[in-house]
Motif scaffolding. Structure first.
Motif: not given
Length: 199
Positions: A107-110, A120-121, A143-144
């Motif tokens: 969430e933070i990095v996105g 967008r994240r 995540g991604q």
């Protein structure tokens, strides 16, 4: 990849779960500071959008140049999540706290990457929606990968991953996404070389 992160080189050489120490003023490749075995029973559900391409090369360098530095309090939260939650949970094979840490990190990095990803994240909105569905259905650690377009989430076992894939697979495939179940690899890459004889 080694110019920005030590993860690619570390994973290629050792496999498992790798943490690098980031860049210092004289760093060539960020050093690997922790390596752990990925539990054999856990699974990753991988979601890829073949029509989307994450940033790389010159575009990635330009994006990083335009993004602001991380706030020290945000960097501190990331460090605590990795060192005080994700790694201990991994050592104790506790998926729920491991996944919660990964989700929060993502969430933070996105949010940090969002200005370079259309707000967008996730690089692919379709991948982001499927990962959100997986989390709602009981997966964790969504995540991604880097700049995407691949997304992921974790499940406790092969059976649980298969249950989740059965629920999201038809929807994902109808949108042109590739979805699969993967097991962690706790060894480095193996290269098979084939030499032909010239007559």
């Amino acid at each position: 990849r080694g110019a920005r992160s030590g993860l690619g080189a570390g994973l290629f050489e050792q496999g498992g779960l790798i943490v690098d120490g980031g860049r210092g003023p004289n760093t060539a490749t960020p050093p690997v500071i922790a390596r752990a075995e990925f539990p054999q029973e856990w699974r990753a559900i991988v979601v890829c959008d073949p029509e989307s391409v994450g940033l790389h090369g010159a575009d990635e360098r330009e994006a990083f140049a335009e993004l602001p530095p991380f706030d020290p309090s945000v960097s501190g939260e990331l460090c605590r999540l990795v060192l005080m939650q994700a790694l201990p949970a991994l050592a104790e094979r506790e998926l729920a706290p491991f996944g919660a840490a990964v989700t929060r990190i993502q969430e933070i990095v996105g949010d940090y990457f969002a200005p370079a990803q259309g707000g967008r994240r996730f690089a692919s909105a379709k991948v982001g929606a499927i990962v959100a569905r997986l989390l709602a259905l009981g997966a964790t650690g969504g995540g991604q990968t880097s700049w995407g377009p691949t997304g992921f989430a974790f499940a406790q076992s092969e059976a649980e991953a298969a249950r989740l894939l059965a629920q999201i697979g038809p929807e994902a495939r109808a949108q042109g996404l590739d979805v699969s179940i993967r097991q962690g690899l706790n060894r480095g890459a193996k290269i098979d070389a084939v030499y032909g004889r010239v007559a």
